[in-house]
Design an enzyme around this catalytic site. Structure first.
Site, PDB file in Angstrom:
ATOM      1  N   LYS A  25       0.836  -1.217   0.000  1.00 36.05           N
ATOM      2  CA  LYS A  25       0.000   0.000   0.000  1.00 36.05           C
ATOM      3  C   LYS A  25       0.861   1.253   0.000  1.00 36.05           C
ATOM      4  O   LYS A  25       0.587   2.223  -0.686  1.00 36.05           O
ATOM      5  CB  LYS A  25      -0.896   0.008   1.238  1.00 36.05           C
ATOM      6  CG  LYS A  25      -2.128  -0.819   1.023  1.00 36.05           C
ATOM      7  CD  LYS A  25      -3.350  -0.143   1.614  1.00 36.05           C
ATOM      8  CE  LYS A  25      -4.581  -0.882   1.153  1.00 36.05           C
ATOM      9  NZ  LYS A  25      -5.273  -1.600   2.181  1.00 36.05           N
ATOM     10  N   ARG A  26       1.921   1.207   0.787  1.00 42.16           N
ATOM     11  CA  ARG A  26       2.833   2.357   0.907  1.00 42.16           C
ATOM     12  C   ARG A  26       3.414   2.717  -0.462  1.00 42.16           C
ATOM     13  O   ARG A  26       3.687   3.860  -0.778  1.00 42.16           O
ATOM     14  CB  ARG A  26       3.942   1.970   1.885  1.00 42.16           C
ATOM     15  CG  ARG A  26       4.996   3.003   2.163  1.00 42.16           C
ATOM     16  CD  ARG A  26       5.905   2.505   3.278  1.00 42.16           C
ATOM     17  NE  ARG A  26       6.479   1.192   2.956  1.00 42.16           N
ATOM     18  CZ  ARG A  26       7.594   1.028   2.265  1.00 42.16           C
ATOM     19  NH1 ARG A  26       8.237   2.070   1.786  1.00 42.16           N
ATOM     20  NH2 ARG A  26       8.075  -0.188   2.034  1.00 42.16           N
TER      21      ARG A  26
END
Ligand code: GLU
Length: 466
Positions: A241-242
């Site tokens: 996600k990052r």
């Protein structure tokens, strides 16, 4: 190539993530390039995990990206009866067989095979005739895989990839409760939908060998395969996600233009020489499977930003204004008046000059709306501290102007500063703070001109009497 038919076949268990969007884009481009069809099949056979909300998120993500599919989206679950019919046909033809093993027995045999480091083929009932009591028990239907020889896929991205058939298990087609498996459903649907090219993530390459056997057992033509390497983060690790493994809707919310996103996703795994800027019409012209990269692509937000800047600058000011209008009205709380609209269109080139994403454009444009009293940042408040009298006199000076044009305005401010023995900056900074409240802004004289005399004086007076 006549009659190309591709498909995007997402499982509706979450949003349309970036990898899925790229797969959809490549299938869409390939179909459009060949004047073929691009179909959407929702793989919703897993009833427990499929949701209506996910289907909507996938469709709206595709709408936003401009990847229109041909005909209606198809539900895989809706064809379950057809999938069962194919399994029965294979059973009748002796190409599949009934397996009476219970779940416990199967699990036990699988564990034993693992212990012995053997391939678990699931073939315990392949050559066994059931007795009368067994024959009345529920059964699964398994495909009779070839035991000898090899299966080769001439993948359009990976090249020729071969496996020994002895490593392929007799995969289940129908479970003992009569539900078709995913492997059966995919093959039957790809055949029935006339799919000629399957372009998808390379996490499906292993499935492809088994799917080929099913196509062959049915005597159907096997489509061409192109398995695309997955997307990694900038550090080469699996996309998290990052790194940007978000839904397409998150990119829309972050303020990227669909055209920039399409160009970015295209380049994320496909190349045409050193070309970076490839608008969609050009992409349709150029797209092929051969230029899909063999190595995993790396996600890079800076590249996406720079493409976004490029496409924002390509838009006419009025088009860009229509793109942000809803968000702008949300920010100011008002519908746009004709005057505000005119100001923003005039100011757009300099607004866009300082913008990376659409929210920057919204912020830049909001300065040209009637937003009095302007709210001040701490820094702007500090700049204005003790400047009230100066602003009052500056406002008086500007009131006298009859021809509100940049050179006239500039001359007036210069003579105002000279008369008071002030540096230009000492006059300009408080004026800027009063007009913008400290929000990022471009050339001040241009801002004054576009804002107009009335609004400028009103904002100056707000602070002069504050
Ligand atoms: N439904 C599968 C997925 O979402 C795709 C299957 C396929 O493309 O063959 O990963």
């Amino acid at each position: 190539m006549p009659n190309v038919v591709t498909r995007f076949a997402p499982s509706p268990t979450g949003f349309l993530h970036i990898g899925g969007a790229r797969t959809a884009l490549y299938n869409w481009l390939f179909a459009r390039h060949h004047g073929g069809k691009f179909l959407l099949r929702i793989e919703d056979t897993d009833r427990a995990r499929s949701t209506e909300a996910a289907i909507e998120a996938i469709k709206s993500g595709m709408d936003w990206l401009g990847l229109e599919w041909d005909g209606d989206a198809v539900s895989q679950f809706g064809s379950a009866e057809r999938h069962r019919e194919v399994a029965r046909h294979l059973l009748d033809a002796g190409k599949a067989y009934k397996c009476y093993a219970t779940a416990e027995e199967t699990a036990e045999l699988r564990a034993k095979a693992r212990e012995k480091r053997e391939v678990f083929r699931g073939d315990m009932w392949r050559d066994v005739e059931p007795d009368a009591t067994t024959a009345s028990r529920p059964f699964a239907v398994r495909l009779k895989m070839p035991r000898t020889g090899t299966t080769t896929i001439n993948d359009r991205v990976q090249g020729a990839v071969t496996v020994d058939n002895s490593t392929l298990d007799d995969m289940i087609l129908l479970r003992s409760d009569g539900t078709p498996t995913y492997m059966l459903a995919v093959v039957v649907d790809d055949h029935d939908m006339g799919i000629t090219h399957i372009v998808r993530g390379d996490d499906h390459l292993n499935n492809a060998f088994r799917q080929v056997q099913l196509f062959e057992a049915m005597g159907w033509d096997t489509p061409e395969f192109a398995h695309i390497p997955l997307i990694h983060g900038p550090d080469g690790k699996k996309l998290s996600k990052r790194h940007g493994a978000l839904g397409v809707d998150a990119y829309a919310d972050m303020g990227f233009l669909p055209e920039a996103m399409r160009n970015y996703l295209l380049r994320l795994g496909w190349s045409h020489g050193d070309d970076e800027i490839i608008p969609t019409t050009q992409a349709i012209d150029w797209f092929n499977l051969e230029n899909i990269g063999k190595g995993p692509a790396r996600f890079d937000f800076d590249k996406l930003d720079s493409l976004n800047v490029h496409y924002m600058r390509q838009l006419a000011p009025s088009e860009l204004l229509s793109t942000i209008e809803n968000d702008l009205e949300k920010k100011t709380g008002n519908g746009l008046s004709g005057t505000e609209r005119d100001r923003i269109v005039k100011a757009m080139p300099s607004i866009v000059d300082r913008a990376k994403r659409l929210p920057d454009v919204v912020n830049g444009a909001s300065l040209f709306c009637n937003i009095r009293p302007v709210s001040l940042t701490e820094k702007a408040a500090a700049t204005l501290d003790g400047q009230q009298a100066m602003l009052e006199s500056a406002a008086t000076e500007l009131t006298a102007i009859t021809d509100w044009k940049q050179d006239v305005i500039k001359a007036a401010i210069m003579s105002f500063a000279q008369a008071r023995d002030l540096k230009m900056g000492k006059v300009m900074q408080p004026i800027r703070a009063a007009l913008t409240g400290g929000a990022p802004s471009g050339d001040l004289i241009e801002l004054l001109e576009i804002l107009g005399q009335k609004e400028t004086l009103a904002r100056l007076k707000d602070q002069a009497t504050a």
